[in-house]
Design an enzyme around this catalytic site. Structure first.
Site, short mmCIF file in Angstrom:
data_model
loop_
_atom_site.label_atom_id
_atom_site.label_comp_id
_atom_site.label_asym_id
_atom_site.label_seq_id
_atom_site.Cartn_x
_atom_site.Cartn_y
_atom_site.Cartn_z
N ASP A 136 3.09 5.48 -2.26
CA ASP A 136 2.08 4.95 -1.34
C ASP A 136 2.73 4.31 -0.10
OD1 ASP A 136 -0.70 4.24 -0.75
OD2 ASP A 136 -0.09 2.17 -1.13
N ARG B 95 -20.37 17.53 5.21
CA ARG B 95 -21.29 18.38 4.46
C ARG B 95 -22.71 17.83 4.49
NH1 ARG B 95 -18.78 20.77 -0.66
NH2 ARG B 95 -19.95 19.18 -1.73
N GLU C 179 2.24 -7.48 0.83
CA GLU C 179 0.78 -7.53 0.96
C GLU C 179 0.24 -8.56 -0.01
OE1 GLU C 179 -1.15 -3.59 1.99
OE2 GLU C 179 0.37 -3.00 0.57
N LYS D 184 1.88 1.24 15.07
CA LYS D 184 1.88 -0.22 15.23
C LYS D 184 2.78 -0.59 16.41
CE LYS D 184 1.06 -1.32 10.38
NZ LYS D 184 -0.10 -2.19 10.25
N HIS E 264 5.88 4.75 4.87
CA HIS E 264 5.95 3.65 5.84
C HIS E 264 7.34 2.99 5.87
CE1 HIS E 264 1.77 4.37 5.92
NE2 HIS E 264 1.39 3.54 4.98
N HIS F 144 0.39 5.72 9.90
CA HIS F 144 -0.18 4.74 10.84
C HIS F 144 0.82 3.63 11.19
CE1 HIS F 144 -1.13 2.27 7.28
NE2 HIS F 144 -1.32 1.27 8.09
N LYS G 298 2.20 -5.40 -3.78
CA LYS G 298 0.84 -5.94 -3.69
C LYS G 298 0.82 -7.30 -4.35
CE LYS G 298 -0.99 -1.86 -2.46
NZ LYS G 298 -1.44 -1.64 -1.08
#
Ligand code: BG6
Length: 483
Positions: free
Chosen positions: A235, A51, A216, A182, A240, A178, A331
Site C-alpha cells: 500500500d 454504469r 499516519e 505533493k 509512495h 499522488h 497506521k
C-alpha cells in the site's frame, strides 16, 4: 506572493467511475479548484461516465453536492460553482460491455486534448482501454490516467502494463502516485538541483544515513477488506516511499524532462540491494480501549497483514555505498507526519568536550504537515563558565517564507493539469513500476514463506520495539516525528 497560473489548452476530460469516492472527494474538487484559480480554459469540458442510469442533470447535482462537501473553496465561491457545472456532462457507459460507447464517441470534440481518467478497479483498465481504441475514441494524442493499486506483484503489474499498451503508447499513459503531486515532494528536486549547497555533501562521504518516515495516525477502519490483501508494503512502500527514496537518492538528471527524471529514478530502484529478513520489521496495531485492533478493522481475526513496516535499504552505487536508508511507515502511530531526514556524519576530529545526547547535523525535509525544512546545527551554548555545545535548528516553513495562499493545493489538481499539458514527469513509467515490484516481491514472499507474524504495537506510539532496534543495533536512532 501572487501565484501565476498559466491556463492549459482546451480539453475533454472523460472521467470513468465518476460517481465513485475518489471522483467525488478528490478529482472533481481538484478540477473545480483549477477552474477557480483560472487555469481551466472556458472551452474545457468534463464528461462523467459510469454504469448508473442517470441523466446530465442528476450528475450535475451529484457534482454540486460533492463540491459543497469536499471542496474547501466551493462554499465561498458559489457564483463560480454554477459556471463550473456548465462544463459538466454525463454519458452512461458500461465499461466492460457494449452500451454507451458510441454516445461517448459522439460527445467528444475533434482537435481537442482528450484525457481518459480511469477511477475504476484495475480489472477494468484493459477492457476500457481496448474499447476506447476500438471505437476510435482514443486518438494518437489522447492520454489515459490510471490509479494505484498498479498490480499487487510483478506479474500482475506486467499484465496491466501489457493490457494498456495494446491500446495506448507509453507516452500516453499516466500512472498516478499522488505523492508525486505533493508540493514538498517536488520541492525535493528543487532543493537538490536548484542549489549548489547540498550536492557536494549528498553522498556517503558526508551522509551517515537517511531516514524516510511516513507516519499516519488513522487505522484502516472502513477499508480493512482492501487493506488486508495489501498491507503497508504494497500500500505504501512499493509506491509512495519508493518514490521518496528515488527522489532523495537519484543522480541529477541532465534535463528536467520526464524521461531524464524517470531514467534516474529507475537506476536507483535497480541499484537496491536485496534486503535480508533481519533488516525488515513488520508490525500490526493492537486494540486500545474501545478502539479496535487491526484485526478487528480488517475483519480477519487471524490476519498476518502488516500495518507497519520498517526496512533498512542499501543502495549499491558509488554515491550511496555505506549509507543505509531506513524507511518506515505505519497506521495508528502518534501523529500524521512525513519527513525525510538526511543525517550527516560527525566531524572527523572533535576538539570540543563530548556533548551528551548530541545528534549532529541533519537536514530534515518535512513533507506534511507544516511543509518546510529544518537544518540542525551545533553551536556554543551562550554564557561563560565553560565551553558547552548546544543543538539549534534553522527552521523554514514554506508557507511562512513564501506567504502562500491559505488554500493548499491538493496533489490531484496539479497532476490532472500535468496530464492536460502532456507532462509525464510526475507520473510513474511502466518500467519504474515493474522495477519497484521486482524489488518488493521477494520481501513479501520471504515473509509468506517463513510464516512470520507481525509484531504487535500500541496505537499512538512509534510502532513496534523491534523497529527501534533496527537502528539501535547500528548505533543510530529514529527521529521523534511530531505532527
Ligand atoms: C494511499 C494509501 O495511497 O495513501 C493509504 O492507500 C494512505 O493507505 C494514503 O493512507 C496516504 O496518503 P496521504 O496523502 O494522506 O499521506
Amino acid at each position: 506572493m501572487v501565484s501565476r497560473v498559466i491556463p492549459v489548452d482546451p480539453f475533454d476530460l472523460v472521467l470513468f467511475g465518476a460517481t465513485g469516492d475518489l471522483a467525488r472527494r478528490k478529482i472533481l474538487p481538484g478540477l473545480f479548484h483549477r477552474f477557480v484559480v483560472g487555469q481551466m480554459p472556458q472551452e474545457a469540458r468534463i464528461i462523467g461516465t459510469a454504469r448508473s442510469d442517470m441523466d446530465r442533470e442528476a450528475f450535475v447535482d451529484l457534482t454540486r453536492t460533492s463540491l459543497l462537501e469536499f471542496s474547501p473553496v466551493a462554499l465561498d465561491r458559489g457564483e463560480l460553482l454554477e459556471s463550473f457545472l456548465d462544463k459538466i456532462d454525463y454519458v452512461r457507459v458500461d465499461a466492460a460491455g457494449t452500451d454507451g460507447w458510441n454516445a461517448l464517441a459522439g460527445a467528444l470534440r475533434p482537435d481537442t486534448v482528450r484525457a481518459f481518467y480511469l477511477s475504476v478497479s484495475p480489472a477494468l483498465f484493459g477492457p476500457i482501454a481496448s474499447r476506447l481504441k476500438d471505437h476510435g475514441i482514443a486518438t494518437r494524442d489522447s492520454r489515459i490516467v490510471v490509479e494505484k493499486p498498479f498490480g499487487h506483484d510483478l506479474a500482475s503489474a506486467k499484465a496491466l502494463n501489457a493490457d494498456l499498451r495494446q491500446s495506448f503508447d507509453e507516452h500516453q499513459i499516466y500512472r498516478i502516485d499522488h505523492y508525486l503531486g505533493k508540493e514538498t515532494v517536488q520541492n525535493l528536486m528543487a532543493l537538490r538541483f536548484a542549489n549548489s549547497l547540498w550536492e557536494p555533501l549528498w553522498n556517503s562521504t558526508h551522509v551517515d544515513h537517511v531516514q524516510i518516515t511516513v507516519a499516519e495516525s488513522l487505522g484502516v477502519e472502513g477499508r480493512g477488506e482492501y487493506y488486508d490483501q495489501s498491507g503497508a508494503m504494497r500500500d505504501m512502500v512499493q509506491n509512495h516511499l519508493m518514490q521518496l527514496l528515488c527522489l532523495t537518492a537519484m543522480e541529477p538528471p541532465s534535463k528536467f524532462t520526464s524521461d531524464s527524471v524517470r531514467d534516474e529514478k529507475v537506476k536507483i530502484i535497480e541499484a537496491l540491494e536485496p534486503v535480508a529478513q533481519s533488516d525488515i520489521v513488520r508490525g500490526q496495531y493492537r486494540a486500545q480501549g474501545a478502539a479496535g485492533s487491526y484485526r478487528d478493522h480488517a475483519g480477519n481475526p487471524r490476519s498476518r497483514t502488516e500495518s507497519f513496516v520498517a526496512i533498512k535499504v542499501n543502495i549499491g552505487n558509488w554515491r550511496w555505498a555505506g549509507t543505509p536508508f531506513y524507511l518506515r511507515t505505519g497506521k495508528k502511530l502518534r501523529a500524521r507526519a512525513s519527513e525525510i531526514a538526511i543525517v550527516f556524519r560527525d566531524p572527523p576530529h572533535m576538539i570540543f568536550p563530548k556533548m551528551e545526547g548530541r545528534r549532529g547535523n541533519a537536514l530534515i525535509i518535512r513533507l506534511q504537515p507544516d511543509e518546510g525544512i529544518t537544518l540542525r546545527n551545533t553551536i556554543k551554548e551562550p554564557g561563560p563558565g565553560g565551553f558547552r555545545l548546544a543543538e539549534v535548528s534553522l527552521d523554514m516553513t514554506f508557507a511562512d517564507a513564501l506567504d502562500q495562499p491559505a488554500e493548499p493545493q491538493d496533489a490531484y489538481e496539479r497532476l490532472i493539469m500535468d496530464v492536460i499539458r502532456g507532462d509525464q514527469t510526475l507520473f510513474m513509467r511502466g518500467d519504474e513500476v515493474e522495477a519497484a515490484w521486482a524489488w518488493a516481491d521477494p520481501l513479501i514472499s520471504g515473509w509468506d514463506e517463513a510464516g512470520l507474524v507481525p509484531a504487535p504495537y500500541d496505537p499512538g506510539g512509534s510502532g513496534p520495539e523491534d523497529a527501534l532496534m533496527l537502528l539501535h543495533r547500528d548505533g543510530r536512532r529514529w527521529r521523534e516525528v511530531e505532527g
